[in-house]
Design an enzyme around this catalytic site. Structure first.
Site, PDB file in Angstrom:
ATOM      1  N   GLY A  38       0.820  -1.128   0.247  1.00  0.00           N
ATOM      2  CA  GLY A  38       0.053  -0.111   0.025  1.00  0.00           C
ATOM      3  C   GLY A  38       0.858   1.312  -0.106  1.00  0.00           C
ATOM      4  N   ASN A  42       3.906   1.651   2.629  1.00  0.00           N
ATOM      5  CA  ASN A  42       5.231   1.819   2.309  1.00  0.00           C
ATOM      6  C   ASN A  42       5.981   3.013   2.640  1.00  0.00           C
ATOM      7  OD1 ASN A  42       4.381  -0.782   0.988  1.00  0.00           O
ATOM      8  ND2 ASN A  42       4.200  -0.007  -1.046  1.00  0.00           N
ATOM      9  N   GLY A 240       8.988   3.621  -5.728  1.00  0.00           N
ATOM     10  CA  GLY A 240       8.502   4.822  -5.746  1.00  0.00           C
ATOM     11  C   GLY A 240       8.253   5.535  -4.377  1.00  0.00           C
ATOM     12  N   ASP A 241       7.429   4.419  -3.572  1.00  0.00           N
ATOM     13  CA  ASP A 241       7.188   4.731  -2.466  1.00  0.00           C
ATOM     14  C   ASP A 241       8.297   5.160  -1.509  1.00  0.00           C
ATOM     15  OD1 ASP A 241       4.652   4.660  -3.139  1.00  0.00           O
ATOM     16  OD2 ASP A 241       4.554   2.552  -2.953  1.00  0.00           O
ATOM     17  N   GLY A 278       9.298  -7.674  -3.093  1.00  0.00           N
ATOM     18  CA  GLY A 278       8.323  -7.303  -2.012  1.00  0.00           C
ATOM     19  C   GLY A 278       8.372  -5.823  -1.920  1.00  0.00           C
TER      20      GLY A 278
HETATM   21  O1  RIB Z   1       3.371   1.523  -4.971  1.00  0.00           O
HETATM   22  C1  RIB Z   1       3.121   0.022  -4.794  1.00  0.00           C
HETATM   23  C2  RIB Z   1       2.083  -0.314  -3.849  1.00  0.00           C
HETATM   24  O2  RIB Z   1       1.065   0.173  -4.903  1.00  0.00           O
HETATM   25  C3  RIB Z   1       2.052  -1.663  -3.847  1.00  0.00           C
HETATM   26  O3  RIB Z   1       2.489  -2.045  -2.312  1.00  0.00           O
HETATM   27  C4  RIB Z   1       0.409  -2.025  -3.629  1.00  0.00           C
HETATM   28  O4  RIB Z   1      -0.072  -2.084  -2.534  1.00  0.00           O
HETATM   29  C5  RIB Z   1      -0.133  -0.673  -4.331  1.00  0.00           C
HETATM   30  O5  RIB Z   1      -0.839   0.385  -3.107  1.00  0.00           O
END
Ligand code: RIB
Length: 296
Positions: A38, A42, A240-241, A278
């Site tokens: 999510g 993240n 990116g997160d 992951g």
């Molecule tokens: O940016 C990656 C994320 O996008 C994943 O972890 C997935 O859950 C979606 O939210």
């Protein structure tokens, strides 16, 4: 540095595939695993592992997946401001191919129920140095969080992902907008210079360019390129997160120089994450980022 992240939490259901299936095609997976993910989750983990005092405002279902995500977020050192809903915890079906590229479908579930802010959540935003937002939660809640942050002098970092229309009143409250090239083009429409179009809203802008690094821009000044690190990517999910969370944790000071420094740190964190599988499990700690940079 206190960072508040408001956003989504998903359980990622990850299928390793030879190649992403075409429409109408069925393929057999080479492997399967589930990981916390999510975009909000993240980014919160990335900020916490990069050394910030991190609070995470999110919505989870009253289910096993919600318990797992909550436990893993706390284990990462995050203070969780979670609400539990009747809707199930969000999930994401993710296909990762041999080149580490992915394709993702999110079932929002509880994330769609984050439709207001409680008093403790407003207090957390007002007391933070930086508020980090993305667009996997309802846009009116994002807009409200921006209003609370602006009134309190909290800096706002918006990662406009996934691509969704961002109302102008939200954009005007953003201090730093982080987008990839595709998201930048979605926000600006066709035009020769997305950076100029986006900084024209008055905010600093970082356009991430994958293997090419990032471009950092502020209104009225020439953009500064930040180079990428050359690494072998096995899974780009959450890179990116990782960038956004690490950037928020490293953002120390105002102006172009501070933005470029934080972008350099975030680029290194993202380069580490793509070499691991992951979303949450791939996010590096502050020590790992420092070692990685020192070795180059
Ligand atoms: O940016 C990656 C994320 O996008 C994943 O972890 C997935 O859950 C979606 O939210």
């Amino acid at each position: 540095m206190t960072v508040v992240v408001l956003g989504s939490a998903n359980l990622d259901l990850v299928y390793d595939v030879e190649r992403i299936p075409a429409p109408g095609e069925t393929v057999l997976s080479l492997g399967f695993a589930s990981f916390p993910g999510g975009k909000g989750n993240n980014q919160a983990v990335a900020a916490a592992r990069a050394g910030s005092d991190t609070r995470f405002i999110t919505a989870l279902g009253r289910d096993e997946n919600g318990d797992r995500l909550a436990a893993e977020a706390r284990a990462a050192g995050i203070t969780l401001l979670d609400r539990r809903t009747d809707a199930p915890t969000g999930t994401a079906s993710i296909y990762v191919d041999r080149r580490g590229e992915n394709s993702i479908v999110v079932n929002s579930g509880a994330n769609a129920e984050l439709t207001d802010l409680t008093a403790p959540e407003r207090e957390a935003i007002a007391g933070a140095d930086v508020l980090v937002l993305q667009l996997e939660t309802p846009v009116p809640t994002v807009a409200e969080a921006v209003r609370v942050a602006k009134a309190a002098g909290t800096r706002v970092v918006l990662n406009a992902a996934p691509s969704t229309a961002v109302p102008l009143n939200v954009l005007r409250g953003v201090d730093v907008l982080v987008v990839n090239e595709h998201e930048a083009a979605e926000l600006t429409g066709p035009g020769p210079d997305p950076m100029a179009a986006l900084t024209g809203h008055g905010c600093a802008v970082i356009i991430t360019l994958g293997g090419e690094g990032a471009l950092v821009g502020v209104p009225g000044q020439a953009p500064v390129p930040v180079p990428a690190y050359t690494v072998n990517a096995v899974d780009t999910t959450g890179a990116g997160d990782t960038f956004v969370g690490a950037f928020a944790a490293a953002l120390d000071g105002e102006g172009l120089e501070a933005l470029v420094a934080a972008t350099g740190f975030a680029t290194a964190a993202a380069a580490i994450s793509v070499q691991r599988k992951g979303a949450v499990p791939s996010i590096p700690t502050l020590e790992e980022v420092r070692e990685f940079r020192d070795a180059r």
